[in-house]
Write an enzyme that holds these catalytic residues in place. Structure first.
Site, PDB file in Angstrom:
ATOM      1  CD  GLU A 334     -29.685 -15.122 -43.365  1.00  0.00           C
ATOM      2  OE1 GLU A 334     -30.042 -14.861 -42.202  1.00  0.00           O
ATOM      3  OE2 GLU A 334     -30.457 -15.620 -44.212  1.00  0.00           O
ATOM      4  CB  CYS A 335     -26.257 -19.095 -47.579  1.00  0.00           C
ATOM      5  SG  CYS A 335     -25.905 -20.721 -48.289  1.00  0.00           S
ATOM      6  N   GLY A 336     -25.637 -17.574 -49.840  1.00  0.00           N
ATOM      7  CA  GLY A 336     -25.357 -17.009 -51.151  1.00  0.00           C
ATOM      8  C   GLY A 336     -24.829 -15.596 -51.060  1.00  0.00           C
TER       9      GLY A 336
END
Length: 459
Positions: A334-336
């Site tokens: 997720e994301c990072g």
């Protein structure tokens, strides 16, 4: 169990500082405090966990749209403490769109039947604050707005004026104040507050703040206002939610990234996996030499851009993840985590080599690229869900991922019944799936089961 919501008239009024100070002050009185945060924020919950010694939980009515589930996630922790303090998000009535009951602090307070203490910035005001309080009270008669705390008060005389005006023109009691010189300045960066683990002397700062608020806020009155109702009980609610807790059929191990660069996880997500019989193994992409063996890998969000040099230098973890991906071992990011799994990360015009699962470069941007709630559907089955499953989540990032990979997900942002934006995202290679979307597993009982079952798909 006692419970009370600390809300604000808007963002930036000192809600977080006062919430942390109240938590510390109540503990100094000998009470056990369970913290909660309305909305999807990861950083405020980390501060609250640090202050109280109890894992803070998110109460988010977009990520978790079933009220029984939301109340269960609240009650199962609240029952273990003397009092629950729930920090609101943005202003009291601010949510998704202009509906005051759509994902706002007020709506969550009503769902869990908790009274609200309103934090107001009292700087350079006196009688006008009474009009603010009166407006907030009358705006929603169904909400139990039980008291007011004033922030940035200049002097005892100033406090007396503002308090007298509120109590003359409304029936709402003023519980106390925080002086303008007593404010704790918590540093921030692009996603909000700097994580608590990066601040020296945080514990001492919050202890001092708690001692200050003990002198300026009527804590006994606050405790009295906190409702102490008889509940259905978390155990009874859980009996209706057994589908979430269906145990895994065979031994399953999930290794998840956990260090200064990656620490955005919902505590309820991790605990749900553990209660289903999953063995959780934390590992550090920054500091560990060897990737642990596991059936699945989970890389949450965080601040990879702040630790890009350390992440780039750790060849052992990078090569281990790349090998697992090529072998078809399930990886969810997720994301990072997406930024980390790309080929490189560019920060201040300097490029750092990342894992290289996905072709592409993550670049930091000066402003937010995506912010807020959205829903997503993938055109094909992913590591997280079957094809066409509607997934509710949120994006919040100051980066873009420039890639030649084909996105597999259509994301939509809806507000007040209208779709206001749509875009493409999410990438799948082998059995590795990554996107900017943050997800809460309690939104649907089959979501986590699908993810865990990917370890048993023939590769």
């Amino acid at each position: 169990m006692k419970k009370i919501v600390i809300a604000g008239t808007g963002s930036g009024v000192g809600k977080t500082t006062i919430t942390l100070g109240i938590m510390a002050a109540l503990q100094q009185k000998g009470l056990s405090v369970q913290p909660f945060k309305v909305g999807p924020d990861y950083i405020d919950t980390a501060y609250q966990t640090k202050v109280t010694g109890r894992a803070s939980r998110n109460l988010d009515s977009f990520l978790i749209q079933n009220d029984d589930v939301l109340n269960y996630l609240f009650e199962k922790e609240a029952e273990k403490a003397d009092i629950s303090i729930i920090e609101g998000v943005m202003g009291l009535y601010d949510g998704l769109g202009i509906d005051k009951d759509n994902c706002s602090t007020a709506s969550v307070a009503k769902k869990i039947d908790a009274p609200v203490i309103l934090v107001i910035d009292g700087k350079a005001t006196s009688t006008s604050v009474a009009a603010i309080v009166k407006g907030f009270v009358e705006f929603d008669p169904d909400l139990n707005l039980a008291g007011v705390i004033l922030n940035r008060i200049a002097s005892d005389n100033h406090y007396g004026l503002v308090k007298a005006s509120i109590e003359r023109y409304t029936d709402i009691p003023v519980l106390g104040y925080l002086g303008k010189n007593a404010m704790v300045s918590l540093p921030s960066r692009q996603l909000g507050l700097v994580p608590e683990g990066e601040i020296d002397n945080l514990s001492a700062m919050i202890t001092d703040l708690g001692q200050t608020l003990t002198q300026t806020i009527d804590l006994d009155k606050l405790i009295e206002l906190a409702t102490d109702d008889t509940y259905q009980g978390a155990d009874q609610r859980r009996s209706k939610l057994q589908a979430y807790y269906k145990p895994v059929k065979q031994s399953t191990t999930v290794a998840y990234a956990l260090d200064e660069a990656f620490h955005f996880y919902y505590q309820d997500n991790l605990e749900l996996m553990a209660e289903k019989g999953v063995t959780l193994i934390p590992f550090s992409p920054m500091n560990d030499d060897v990737l642990p063996e596991a059936d699945l890998y989970y890389i949450g969000g965080g601040y990879p851009e702040e630790f890009a040099e350390e992440l780039a230098a750790n060849q052992g973890i990078k090569s281990g993840l790349l090998a697992k991906s090529k072998a078809g071992v399930p990886i969810y990011a997720e994301c990072g985590g997406l930024m980390y799994l790309g080929e490189s990360l560019e920060v201040n015009e300097k490029s750092y080599e990342m894992v290289g699962v996905f072709k592409g470069i993550s670049r930091m941007t000066s402003g937010l690229k995506r912010f807020g709630y959205c829903q997503a559907q993938a055109t094909t089955a992913t590591t997280l869900a079957p094809a066409k499953t509607v997934i509710y989540g949120h994006e919040f990032h100051h980066s873009i991922f420039e890639t030649t990979e084909t996105p597999i997900m259509t994301l939509e942002k809806w507000r007040d019944g209208e779709m206001i934006k749509t875009w493409q995202g999410g990438y799948l290679k082998n059995n590795t799936y990554a996107s900017y979307l943050h997800v809460h597993f309690f939104q649907h009982p089959e979501l986590l089961d699908w993810f865990l079952s990917r370890s048993r798909v023939e590769r």
